[in-house]
Write an enzyme that holds these catalytic residues in place. Structure first.
Site, PDB file in Angstrom:
ATOM      1  N   ASN A 272       0.765  -1.301  -0.088  1.00 57.04           N
ATOM      2  CA  ASN A 272      -0.058   0.141   0.022  1.00 57.04           C
ATOM      3  C   ASN A 272       0.870   1.238  -0.005  1.00 57.04           C
ATOM      4  O   ASN A 272       1.985   1.172   0.838  1.00 57.04           O
ATOM      5  CB  ASN A 272      -0.917   0.045   1.370  1.00 57.04           C
ATOM      6  CG  ASN A 272      -1.474  -1.180   1.673  1.00 57.04           C
ATOM      7  OD1 ASN A 272      -2.321  -1.746   0.691  1.00 57.04           O
ATOM      8  ND2 ASN A 272      -1.137  -1.813   2.775  1.00 57.04           N
ATOM      9  N   GLU A 305       8.243  -5.252  -1.046  1.00 53.83           N
ATOM     10  CA  GLU A 305       7.136  -4.237  -0.796  1.00 53.83           C
ATOM     11  C   GLU A 305       7.715  -2.780  -1.110  1.00 53.83           C
ATOM     12  O   GLU A 305       7.017  -1.981  -1.856  1.00 53.83           O
ATOM     13  CB  GLU A 305       6.510  -4.578   0.325  1.00 53.83           C
ATOM     14  CG  GLU A 305       6.139  -5.691   1.005  1.00 53.83           C
ATOM     15  CD  GLU A 305       5.304  -6.508  -0.130  1.00 53.83           C
ATOM     16  OE1 GLU A 305       4.603  -5.807  -0.984  1.00 53.83           O
ATOM     17  OE2 GLU A 305       5.325  -7.631  -0.246  1.00 53.83           O
ATOM     18  N   HIS A 308       8.302  -1.959  -4.840  1.00 53.39           N
ATOM     19  CA  HIS A 308       6.943  -2.040  -5.436  1.00 53.39           C
ATOM     20  C   HIS A 308       6.504  -0.367  -5.418  1.00 53.39           C
ATOM     21  O   HIS A 308       5.370  -0.068  -6.288  1.00 53.39           O
ATOM     22  CB  HIS A 308       5.578  -2.574  -4.684  1.00 53.39           C
ATOM     23  CG  HIS A 308       5.269  -3.999  -5.181  1.00 53.39           C
ATOM     24  ND1 HIS A 308       5.302  -4.356  -6.614  1.00 53.39           N
ATOM     25  CD2 HIS A 308       5.124  -5.055  -4.480  1.00 53.39           C
ATOM     26  CE1 HIS A 308       5.060  -5.651  -6.632  1.00 53.39           C
ATOM     27  NE2 HIS A 308       4.794  -5.964  -5.436  1.00 53.39           N
TER      28      HIS A 308
END
Ligand code: B3K
Ligand code: ZN
Length: 877
Positions: A272, A305, A308
């Site tokens: 996120n 992560e 990303h």
């Protein structure tokens, strides 16, 4: 069975969205009973859509209750909208409008762990792929990118930490005593990257100064009792940020980067924007509670992560068929990062070994699909080894074909050209091609063709003309829905070595070198080398330059030569594996035929010289001496006989152990690590060889080893050594195994992540009454069906328990099928993942195959989630 079965959606049907959402304003009134979500969506018709009279169709979920919907200031009466199949449909819309929706959800009852849910005492979210629709009605697709502003209202005495994406722009106490916090994320993003966390959490703060000298605030949040276990992740984060600047020129973009650890999470972690959420098992680390493997995993996932942020967030996927665009590329990036932080060869061996075991099996099974699937029923089923690991191999092949410099030009162009966009795998390849001038037209077939290509190699040497010819033939087997395949563009790295193990410098197309890159593009192709002074042994597919199965008729002597002398470290390991596989396959045949097992090769001597060669990296020695796994041998088998495989492995291990008992005892002493625990390559390597040596030593039957195992268990100052001693005791029938398992639980019962390791080990222990033991563990205080980590530990451990799982009466399969049916009602994603072992039924020995199939049919007769329905129906097709 349901009356109407779920249907597939197809890539070929892709259409741009008829509406866009420029701004998304969300308000969450968090509450233990009912959470109120109000959304204000600033929408307009998409000028790129041809459907300019299409109704507005918003995605929702069965767990979202609509209270009110308004268009601009007009509250729609119930006749002016429809709720059909969890979608909110509004026929009459303006071209520009603000849609306001008030919805109610119950996070505390959300057992699917998608959308907004409770984990321990906190609220948290998981929106990828289609979780946001379980929060409120939305255009829940990745090509709808919007600027989010999120207000969280909660009781700050219970939930002092209130986080969302971007920057916190205000925090105030309301008149009703609740606290209202507003977050704003300036970067447009799809809903799958939305996140919210609220709870009573501790934080560890740090900072990172970017290459352009901006200071970024770094924060890791956990529940209070875990905050002492985040230092390693924080350091890994900073290393990742630096690496992405150095290697890809990518700088972090917001002023704050946050990570939160949660205990109940369906997978590893989630990228996120600005607010990564992690399964605590992939974030927390301390020497006493965490093994070396997990340290490396934490580092890799933190990096993954973080990476990303560019490969996934700044440039995202147009649709979910393109998932590998972000996942394959990001896995390639995290693999390269870990290789740079530790050992290149060790990392490559581990990754390839995993790929060849698990992805190759997927590619040969009923769920086989291209890296860019053409259709799916449930996207959650496509977060697969094919999309991730084979996807990473595709990016690696582009890197090999272009060279590092051109690859970097390609990635720069890709990020620059598509920043802020939702794009496709073709766009990625086009950027690589445009920046390098390398034609990748045929190469793109790798994205659309499923199955593992097989390459057969033959050769011929002419001593008189000193020429050497290699003939390569490629063929990809049929997979479901793809009966015929086209030739792929395959990079094959090659070296030639002489009989003493020296590299031969030879000429190919006028280019003289001791290594060549062959580009196989035809079904059959001949490569010629000149100036080849002596008959060579080919070292093929160096570094595993393509995800293929390559065969060449090596003699044992050739393999021993490659094992001892290949200039390519990866191929040395590969030669060792091949020797062991050849030996094991002979033993498996003997076992299936009911013959007495006996060794036929000189593998033991090869292993002996490895153990005695002090110039070798102990990690590589450990990797080579670690016999091919049950799973890998099953993948290689035409027909799987689990018990024969187990018997063959045990026999070979014992033979090696007995022959080299003194060498293992010595290696155990030699590779002791002194000083404080460190998760760095040198120490990890020593511990891996030391513990491998201990397992052989115990297997050799030496009583001294028994005592050493117990002593190591009792005196270890780190989890790697303690857990290694425990596992060795359990799997090698140590007479103290029960006592050690009990002691371990007593010692660690308040550390859930360690308890999970105990659950897994206990469930994988081969015992007469293993199913009864596992059934009892499901009632144990340490187990909780709600927690995916615990389910994975216990049922994953059971899946590795060959004797129990593959009981001839089918009771092991029945047990797993029962658990799948129970879990499917709670958490379809987890249930679906548990189906994997049953999907291999066609390859099992006939007496097992029928039992497995019967369980699949029994599952199929129930009302199933889309997730489980897809896997089971495709398996039975
Ligand atoms: N992108 C997430 C995976 C989400 C899975 C949803 N079922 C983690 C990752 O690959 O980084
Ligand atoms: Zn990812």
């Amino acid at each position: 069975m349901k009356e109407s079965q779920p249907s597939a959606i197809y890539l070929k049907d892709y259409k741009v969205p008829p509406f866009l959402i420029d701004k998304t304003e969300l308000t969450f009134e968090l509450d233990e009973a009912t959470t109120v979500v109000t959304s204000k969506l600033h929408m307009r018709r998409n000028p790129d859509s041809t459907e300019n009279t299409a109704p507005l169709v918003l995605d929702g979920g069965e767990d979202v209750k609509l209270v009110a919907v308004a268009m601009d200031d007009y509250v729609l009466p119930s006749g002016e909208y429809q709720l059909v199949d969890n979608q909110l449909i509004i026929t009459a819309t303006a071209d520009n409008f603000v849609l306001t929706c008030e919805t109610l959800i119950e996070p505390q009852n959300n057992t699917r762990l998608e959308g907004l849910y409770r984990s321990s005492s906190m609220f948290c979210t998981q929106c990828e792929a289609e979780g946001f629709r379980h929060i409120t009605y939305y255009l829940d697709r990745p090509d709808v990118m919007s600027v989010f502003t999120t207000r969280i209202i909660a009781d700050a005495t219970k939930y002092p930490v209130m986080l969302s994406n971007g920057n916190e722009i205000s925090r105030e106490l309301q008149e009703d005593g609740k606290t209202s916090v507003v977050w704003h994320d300036p970067f447009p993003k799809p809903a799958y990257l939305f996140a919210l966390v609220s709870g009573n959490l501790e934080v560890k703060n740090d900072t990172f100064v970017t290459q352009s000298q901006r200071e970024v605030k770094l924060q890791i949040f956990t529940e209070a009792h875990n905050i002492d276990k985040v230092d390693y992740a924080m350091e890994a984060l900073k290393r990742s940020m630096r690496w992405d600047e150095d290697v890809y020129g990518r700088e972090y973009d917001l002023d704050i980067f946050m990570i939160v650890a949660v205990d109940d999470f369906n997978m590893g972690a989630m990228e996120n924007k600005g607010l990564n959420i992690f399964n605590s098992s992939c974030l927390l680390a301390s020497p006493e509670t965490t093994t070396d493997d997990t340290y490396l995993r934490v580092e890799a996932i933190v990096a993954h992560e973080y990476f990303h942020n560019w490969s996934g967030n700044r440039v995202t996927c147009r649709d979910w068929f393109q998932l590998s665009l972000k996942e394959g590329f990001t896995v390639f990036r995290d693999q390269s990062f870990s290789a740079d932080m530790h050992s290149d060869t060790v990392k490559r061996v581990e990754d390839v070994s995993f790929l060849k075991t698990a992805q190759f099996a997927e590619d040969a099974g009923p769920m086989a699909h291209p890296v860019r699937p053409a259709s799916f029923i449930e996207i959650s089923n496509f977060y697969t080894l094919t999309v991730y690991e084979k996807g990473a191999e595709i990016v690696r092949m582009i890197h090999t074909l272009l060279g590092a410099e051109n690859f970097r030009k390609g990635s720069d162009l890709y990020f620059e050209r598509h920043d802020g966009q939702a794009v496709t795998c073709d766009d990625f390849v086009a950027a690589m091609q445009d920046a390098s001038g390398v034609d990748l037209t045929q190469f793109k077939r790798w994205y659309s063709q499923a199955g593992t290509p097989q390459i057969r190699v033959t050769d011929e040497y002419d001593a008189q003309s000193q020429t050497y010819q290699l003939t390569l033939q490629q063929e990809t087997p049929a997979t479901p829905g793809q009966p015929t395949k086209l030739p792929l563009h395959i990079p094959v790295r090659l070296g030639l070595i002489d009989e003493s193990g020296n590299a031969l410098s030879v000429s190919s197309s006028g280019h003289v070198s001791d290594e060549h890159l062959l580009e196989l593009t035809e079904a059959e192709q001949v490569f010629e080398f000149t100036q080849v002074a002596t008959k060579p042994v080919p070292s093929l597919l160096r570094g595993f330059s393509a995800p293929v199965k390559l065969s060449y008729d090596y003699s044992s002597a050739d393999l021993l030569l490659l094992l001892s002398s290949d200039q390519d470290g990866f191929n040395r390991w590969n030669a060792g594996q091949q020797l062991a596989v050849n030996e094991l396959n002979t033993l498996i045949e003997q076992a299936v035929a009911g013959e007495t097992l006996s060794l036929t090769s000189n593998l033991v001597e090869g292993f002996k010289s490895l153990l005695q060669d002090a110039s070798l990296d102990p990690a590589m020695v450990a990797l080579i001496l670690n016999l091919p796994s049950q799973a890998y041998l099953s993948e290689l088998a035409q027909v799987i006989h689990p018990n024969a495989i187990k018997q063959a492995r045990q026999y070979l291990k014992k033979q090696i152990a007995e022959s080299l008992q003194a060498d293992f005892a010595q290696a155990y002493q030699q590779h002791q690590v002194t000083g404080q625990y460190q998760a760095e390559a040198k120490d990890i390597a020593s511990r891996s060889l030391k513990n491998l040596a201990l397992s052989y030593w115990l297997e050799s039957g030496d009583d001294a080893a028994k005592q050493v195992v117990v002593a190591q268990f009792e005196s270890a100052d780190n989890m790697t050594d303690q857990f290694a001693a425990l596992s060795i005791a359990v799997h090698h029938g140590h007479d103290k195994a029960d006592d050690l398992l009990d002691a371990f639980y007593q010692q660690w019962q308040n550390e859930p992540l360690v308890v999970n390791k105990w659950l897994m080990l206990s469930a994988s222990r081969e015992q007469e009454d293993a199913i009864a033991k596992v059934t009892a563990l499901m009632e144990h205080e340490a187990f909780d069906l709600k927690n995916p980590n615990k389910v994975r530990s216990l049922l994953g451990g059971f899946g590795q328990n060959i004797a129990a799982f593959h009981q001839v009466d089918g009771s092991g399969y029945q047990f797993l099928a029962d658990q799948i049916l129970v879990l499917d009602k709670r958490n379809p994603q987890i249930a679906s993942r548990l189906c994997t072992p049953l999907t291999r039924w066609k390859k099992m020995a006939p007496e097992l195959s029928v039992k497995m199939k019967a369980e699949l049919e029994r599952i199929m007769a129930n009302e199933l989630s889309k997730d489980v329905y897809e896997v089971i129906s495709k398996s039975l097709a």
